[in-house]
Design a protein around this motif. Structure first.
Motif, PDB file in Angstrom:
ATOM      1  N   TYR A 105       0.846  -1.184   0.000  1.00  0.00           N
ATOM      2  CA  TYR A 105       0.000   0.000   0.000  1.00  0.00           C
ATOM      3  C   TYR A 105       0.885   1.238   0.000  1.00  0.00           C
ATOM      4  CZ  TYR A 105      -4.288  -2.630   0.943  1.00  0.00           C
ATOM      5  OH  TYR A 105      -5.363  -3.464   0.846  1.00  0.00           O
ATOM      6  N   THR A 171      -5.089   7.305   4.880  1.00  0.00           N
ATOM      7  CA  THR A 171      -5.764   6.703   3.733  1.00  0.00           C
ATOM      8  C   THR A 171      -4.690   6.107   2.841  1.00  0.00           C
ATOM      9  OG1 THR A 171      -7.576   8.302   3.839  1.00  0.00           O
ATOM     10  CG2 THR A 171      -7.285   7.090   1.770  1.00  0.00           C
ATOM     11  N   GLU A 173      -3.355   3.816  -0.444  1.00  0.00           N
ATOM     12  CA  GLU A 173      -3.697   3.406  -1.797  1.00  0.00           C
ATOM     13  C   GLU A 173      -3.147   2.003  -2.057  1.00  0.00           C
ATOM     14  OE1 GLU A 173      -5.466   5.041  -3.976  1.00  0.00           O
ATOM     15  OE2 GLU A 173      -5.606   7.038  -3.051  1.00  0.00           O
ATOM     16  N   ASP A 174      -4.013   1.104  -2.507  1.00  0.00           N
ATOM     17  CA  ASP A 174      -3.580  -0.252  -2.827  1.00  0.00           C
ATOM     18  C   ASP A 174      -2.752  -0.230  -4.119  1.00  0.00           C
ATOM     19  OD1 ASP A 174      -3.254  -2.934  -3.397  1.00  0.00           O
ATOM     20  OD2 ASP A 174      -5.287  -3.478  -2.835  1.00  0.00           O
ATOM     21  N   ARG A 175      -1.505  -0.715  -4.051  1.00  0.00           N
ATOM     22  CA  ARG A 175      -0.617  -0.715  -5.216  1.00  0.00           C
ATOM     23  C   ARG A 175      -0.992  -1.808  -6.218  1.00  0.00           C
ATOM     24  NH1 ARG A 175       2.627   3.537  -6.073  1.00  0.00           N
ATOM     25  NH2 ARG A 175       4.381   2.250  -6.765  1.00  0.00           N
ATOM     26  N   ARG A 180      -9.043   1.456  -1.646  1.00  0.00           N
ATOM     27  CA  ARG A 180      -8.301   2.187  -0.624  1.00  0.00           C
ATOM     28  C   ARG A 180      -8.606   1.595   0.758  1.00  0.00           C
ATOM     29  NH1 ARG A 180      -9.083   8.631  -2.064  1.00  0.00           N
ATOM     30  NH2 ARG A 180      -7.926   8.626  -4.049  1.00  0.00           N
TER      31      ARG A 180
END
Length: 392
Positions: A105, A171, A173-175, A180
């Motif tokens: 993330y 918050t 961010e999913d890579r 999210r």
């Protein structure tokens, strides 16, 4: 029989100086050789166990299993790995620890220095860690939540670099192009022991921060339900099996080496049932190095023992030659008076027993003392290691 015994004792008194020299040579040689033999065996076992518990080699003595397993197959893979791992150390007690992690993330850009915000973002990931391997230093441990907001604890070293603490809301961010994740930081933690083999399962090694191409912070300690409930992306699952070597002896190293190699193959099959698996251990190589070291030490003792045995043999031959010269006339007189060869051999055997019986008694005493001393030495070493571990 009484007359025969009295005659043997009278012959011994007549040559008491030579017989005393022979007795002393036999006693001293027997005591030293028995002590060397017993001490070598007992100290070899203590040295083996000490080497396997040494922090510099302890990490290599474990079995590490890493597998990319879909979330649906994690429970079955975990049960299979734990069952196989407990039989992989030739019957020794085994502890299996696990680490389940999420995918990567991206951290919020606001946590980066202004000059670095145009580059790659900082990364992190969630992980379910063994509770015995972490210590809470601030806040509280995360709990399961029914809302969309997740709870997690951050390593203290990462929190210092990011300048955040308990209560912060992030918050992520999913890579892997997933949803999210909103995360509430509930506490800060540190490894219970930074040098513990368990942290080999963590990509960051328990340090909290690692910078290669990306700077990675974490892992974010989360409740196990977060990793298994589909709330975050799936990552790698890892297990570590470590054995208790406190009862291991040098005679079992060969069987242990074979059991570990067979166990590694079985674990690879068990963990790979739902995905790909990698199993690694350095225990066979560690045992090989220890065996070579013990062989060198035993060879040194063997050379000393052989030298001592040769010197004792020379001394006994000299005493026997002198005693034979002193008794040549006595033997001829006994033969002239009707003494048979069998009678003369019985006299010699009885005198030999007078020399051998004290040697046997000293042998048993020396072995007992040597084993007790070696056991105590090994025990003191184990206690010191345990105290050092508790202090750490």
């Amino acid at each position: 029989m009484a007359g025969f015994t009295a005659f043997v004792l009278s012959r011994a008194r007549a040559h008491r100086l030579l017989l005393t020299a022979a007795v002393l040579a036999v006693l001293l040689t027997t005591a030293v050789l028995a002590t060397l033999t017993a001490y070598s065996g007992a100290i070899g076992d203590a040295a083996l166990r000490h080497s396997l518990r040494d922090p510099r080699t302890a990490a290599g003595t474990t079995l590490v299993v890493r597998a990319d397993i879909p979330a649906a197959g994690r429970a079955a893979a975990d049960a299979a790995v734990r069952e196989r791992a407990r039989t992989a150390f030739d019957g020794l007690p085994v502890i299996v620890r696990g680490l389940v992690r999420s995918g990567p993330y991206a951290l919020p850009r606001a946590l980066q220095p202004a000059a670095e915000r145009s580059g790659d973002p900082g990364l992190t990931y969630f992980a379910a860690l063994d509770p015995a391997e972490v210590r809470l230093v601030a806040g509280r441990l995360p709990r399961p939540t029914a809302t969309g907001e997740l709870e997690a604890a951050l390593p203290r070293s990462a929190a210092q670099r990011l300048r955040i603490g308990p209560g912060a809301l992030l918050t992520l961010e999913d890579r892997l192009d997933g949803p999210r994740a909103r995360v509430r930081i509930t506490g800060l933690y540190r490894p219970a022991r930074a040098d513990a083999p368990y942290w080999r399962l963590d990509d960051l090694g328990g340090r909290g921060v690692r910078k290669v191409d990306f700077t990675t912070y974490g892992p974010l300690l989360a409740d196990p339900s977060v990793l298994t409930g589909g709330k975050v992306s799936a990552g790698q699952t890892a297990w570590q099996a470590s054995a208790d070597f406190s009862t291991l002896t040098t005679g079992r190293t060969g069987a242990l080496r074979g059991a570990v190699r067979a166990g590694a193959a079985a674990l690879r099959t068990a963990a790979g049932a739902g995905g790909t698996a990698e199993v690694s251990t350095s225990l066979p190589d560690v045992l090989d190095r220890i065996d070579r070291s013990l062989l060198v030490a035993r060879s040194t003792l063997l050379i000393a023992a052989l030298q001592l045995a040769l010197l004792a043999g020379y001394a006994l031959l000299l005493v026997a030659r002198l005693l034979s010269s002193e008794r040549a006339g006595e033997t001829r007189l006994l033969r002239a008076r009707g003494g048979s060869r069998a009678r003369l051999a019985a006299l010699a055997a009885t005198e030999a027993l007078l020399l051998a019986l004290p040697a046997v008694a000293v042998l048993l005493l020396a072995v007992g003392v040597a084993v007790a001393q070696a056991w105590w030495t090994g025990r003191r070493g184990s206690v010191r290691e345990l105290r050092a571990g508790d202090a750490g």
